[in-house]
Design an enzyme around this catalytic site. Structure first.
Site, PDB file in Angstrom:
ATOM      1  N   THR A 143     -32.279  -2.176 -19.793  1.00 24.93           N
ATOM      2  CA  THR A 143     -31.210  -3.028 -19.290  1.00 24.93           C
ATOM      3  C   THR A 143     -30.045  -3.008 -20.276  1.00 24.93           C
ATOM      4  O   THR A 143     -30.236  -2.795 -21.472  1.00 24.93           O
ATOM      5  CB  THR A 143     -31.664  -4.483 -19.058  1.00 24.93           C
ATOM      6  N   VAL A 144     -28.866  -3.198 -19.731  1.00 29.55           N
ATOM      7  CA  VAL A 144     -27.692  -3.426 -20.578  1.00 29.55           C
ATOM      8  C   VAL A 144     -27.053  -4.765 -20.201  1.00 29.55           C
ATOM      9  O   VAL A 144     -25.990  -5.095 -20.697  1.00 29.55           O
ATOM     10  CB  VAL A 144     -26.652  -2.289 -20.441  1.00 29.55           C
ATOM     11  N   HIS A 145     -27.718  -5.491 -19.326  1.00 29.41           N
ATOM     12  CA  HIS A 145     -27.193  -6.776 -18.857  1.00 29.41           C
ATOM     13  C   HIS A 145     -28.067  -7.911 -19.373  1.00 29.41           C
ATOM     14  O   HIS A 145     -29.189  -8.090 -18.905  1.00 29.41           O
ATOM     15  CB  HIS A 145     -27.173  -6.835 -17.330  1.00 29.41           C
ATOM     16  N   ALA A 146     -27.574  -8.654 -20.325  1.00 27.05           N
ATOM     17  CA  ALA A 146     -28.289  -9.837 -20.834  1.00 27.05           C
ATOM     18  C   ALA A 146     -27.318 -11.016 -20.806  1.00 27.05           C
ATOM     19  O   ALA A 146     -26.118 -10.842 -21.053  1.00 27.05           O
ATOM     20  CB  ALA A 146     -28.787  -9.591 -22.253  1.00 27.05           C
ATOM     21  N   HIS A 157     -31.066  -8.217 -16.138  1.00 28.74           N
ATOM     22  CA  HIS A 157     -31.300  -7.442 -14.914  1.00 28.74           C
ATOM     23  C   HIS A 157     -32.193  -6.261 -15.292  1.00 28.74           C
ATOM     24  O   HIS A 157     -31.689  -5.237 -15.764  1.00 28.74           O
ATOM     25  CB  HIS A 157     -29.975  -6.894 -14.359  1.00 28.74           C
TER      26      HIS A 157
END
Lengths: 118, 488
Positions: B419-422, B263
């Site tokens: 981002t911290v969402h992977a 994201h």
């Protein structure tokens, strides 16, 4: 590294004693170096080469190194690198700038002056 | 104990679930964590100290590409649950339907996942903020209400949050229920062992049976050591970037590390006419869902250091803001990325992975649109100025100004994204041609390698992934336990 970080952060962005500002800059420069050491080897090597190129580009003003430039010349040189057409040059400057700003404003004396609570 | 030995690689959201479920079911469980174990006293330090302590490679793990994206993840007991903001969103029904259609993912309908969400929400004390909303939340909600946009308070795993704004440095009060505080102690009480400073280098065995793992121990102050552990089953929960790297180092390649998604997120600082207490209150809690699932607007924690980073790319014009931080709050726009990324083990360094992500043109369009929406709602909330993370963009001073500045897609290289969402680097589902494992995370061609982390999401969920990760992990591990009933 110290000279580049100081050029970004002088004069002090918030009101605080000169000694605290100087200590925060030293802290920030050490942090940037620590972050660079955490990069993968080939990026670390690229970073070192980039720093040498920054130093060499001081020749434009007839100076032998970045440190020998006046504050306004240092600021102009860093700006040129920050908006350079070469993406790697911009990324180099961004890494230094963001890491230095983070560490500077997380330094205890600065964080208090900026209104943060710890 | 059953005598059956399970290894859980990683101690974050997925690993903690596996450890708890397996230990409770009588398995002999060892959780292998690359980072260290820390106490509350170690948490809440300055951002740069926290990065050295809790983050993988001190946070220097960018997603490479034409436009590099800053990506960070936890590398400590509890993984990224220790350094996130603690927001909790169940997987949207539409996303689950999409996964069923596109990946033939079975057993993962909203009804199938419901008991797992309910369990996790109880385990982590998920709930709404107790008491009055902080000013930065109330203003954001007011802006959304003024525009008639759908919005709601997002539940968090921090029932007694005291607003230290130190989410990213580990919650120093223990209010946030990272799994090191909540689930792992229960797993340990049920018999699970925790091995820290231990990086799994490779998995060994002849397909379809993995037999042992090779571990590099790196205890502080000790010389590195190699150890081997045998296993009847290995649960892979070291995250969307490390799980595929480990599998590839182990010679397992089928749809591994080829489909990383994220994201992409752009943060801004909004400046209000009077104090909003952004540095000393709970982060903005309301999320605007008017443009979901493609675009999410919400709030972010704020410290002086993080504020300065958001101003970094327009520093000469933005530095004055640092003298007025009491009037400032941080917000974000995040989009459901349409680009694609990859994960590969680094060739020159066994401790690293190379992460790449190519933004899709649609990502840039959505980010531009989202930034326009965000500016609009912030001005409707009463903001005087919006400082964006877009290089060379002047400070936005009105909704009209934002409309003019953001009428066409921005240049991708002007966006300073993070981002911290992977996720989705090893997707699951029955479509073997596009998945790495079956619907319950068992890797194709292997009987005892099970995915239980963000890597196994088929694609971007469009919301904070922790709830999805925990629900899928619990479903996967319980399916495994059910198929391999331990003899007590």
């Amino acid at each position: 590294m110290h000279a580049i970080v100081a050029a970004w952060l002088n004069p002090a962005p918030v009101s605080l004693p000169a000694a605290v500002h100087a200590a925060a800059i030293a802290h920030a420069a050490a942090f940037v170096e620590g972050q660079v050491s955490a990069l993968a080897l080939h990026y670390r090597s690229g970073f070192v080469l980039g720093l040498r190129a920054v130093d060499t580009s001081a020749l434009r003003w007839g100076a032998r190194s970045f440190v020998a430039l006046t504050p306004s010349q240092q600021a102009e040189l860093l700006h040129r690198w920050s908006v350079a057409p070469l993406p790697q040059a911009r990324q180099l400057m961004r890494l230094i700038r963001t890491s230095a700003l983070l560490a500077y404003f997380e330094f205890p004396g600065v964080i208090a002056a900026a209104g943060g609570a710890r | 104990m059953s005598g059956k030995r399970a290894l859980v690689v990683g101690s974050g959201a997925g690993g903690a679930v596996c450890a708890f479920e397996l230990a409770t079911a009588g398995w002999d469980v060892t959780v292998i964590e690359e980072g260290g174990a820390f106490a509350l006293e170690d948490y809440g330090q300055s951002a740069e100290r926290a990065m050295a302590l809790l983050y993988r490679h001190r946070g220097m793990t960018p997603l490479l590409g034409a436009n590099p994206i800053a990506y960070v993840e936890g590398c400590c007991v509890g993984g990224s649950t220790e350094i996130n903001s603690g927001f909790w969103r169940r997987t949207p029904d539409a996303t689950l339907d999409e996964w069923a259609t596109d990946y033939d993912l079975r057993g993962a309908s909203a009804g199938d996942l419901e008991p797992h969400f309910v369990w996790a929400e109880a385990a982590l004390h998920v709930g709404l903020h107790a008491g009055k909303w902080p000013t930065s939340t109330a203003l954001f909600a007011h802006g959304a209400t003024t525009l008639g946009w759908a919005h709601h308070e997002v539940p968090r795993i921090a029932p007694n949050c005291r607003g230290t704004n130190r989410c990213a440095s580990g919650c120093p009060t223990g209010a946030k229920q990272g799994v090191s505080q909540s689930l792992l102690p229960r797993a340990q009480a049920a018999g699970a062992r925790l091995l820290t400073h231990a990086r799994v280098h490779q998995i060994h065995g002849d397909a379809p049976h993995a037999q042992r793992v090779e571990i590099l121990r790196h205890e502080p102050g000790q010389p590195p050591q190699t150890e081997w552990l045998t296993a009847d089953a290995v649960f892979l929960a070291c995250g969307a970037t490390e799980t595929p790297a480990l599998l590839r180092r182990s010679g397992i390649h089928h749809n591994i590390g080829d489909s990383l998604q994220i994201h992409p997120m752009l943060k801004v600082l909004a400046e209000f006419p009077s104090s909003v207490g952004g540095l000393s209150s709970v982060l903005p809690l309301v999320q605007i869902t008017e443009f979901a699932p493609d675009i999410s607007l919400g709030g972010s924690y704020l410290t002086p250091g993080h504020a300065a980073v958001l101003l970094a790319d327009n520093w000469p014009q933005g530095r004055d803001v640092m003298t007025r931080l009491d009037r400032v709050a941080a917000y974000y726009v995040a989009v459901r990325g349409r680009g694609h990324g990859s994960v590969r083990p680094a060739t020159a360094d066994a401790t690293r992975s190379t992460l790449r992500y190519a933004m899709a043109p649609q990502d840039v369009e959505l980010l531009t649109q989202g930034l326009r929406h965000l500016a609009r709602v912030l001005f409707a909330a009463g903001a005087l100025a919006v400082h964006t993370g877009v290089t060379s963009m002047p400070t936005l001073t009105s909704a009209q100004h934002a409309e003019r500045a953001l009428h066409a897609p921005l240049r991708a290289d002007s966006l300073n994204l993070s981002t911290v969402h992977a996720f989705a680097s090893c997707p699951i589902g029955e479509r073997q041609a596009k998945t790495a494992a079956n619907s319950f995370g068992k890797l194709w061609g292997w009987q005892n390698l099970i995915l239980a982390d963000a890597s196994c999401l088929p694609s971007s969920p469009g919301v904070n992934p922790q709830a999805t990760v925990m629900a899928l992990a619990r479903r996967n591990v319980r399916a495994w336990i059910s198929d391999h009933a331990a003899t007590r």
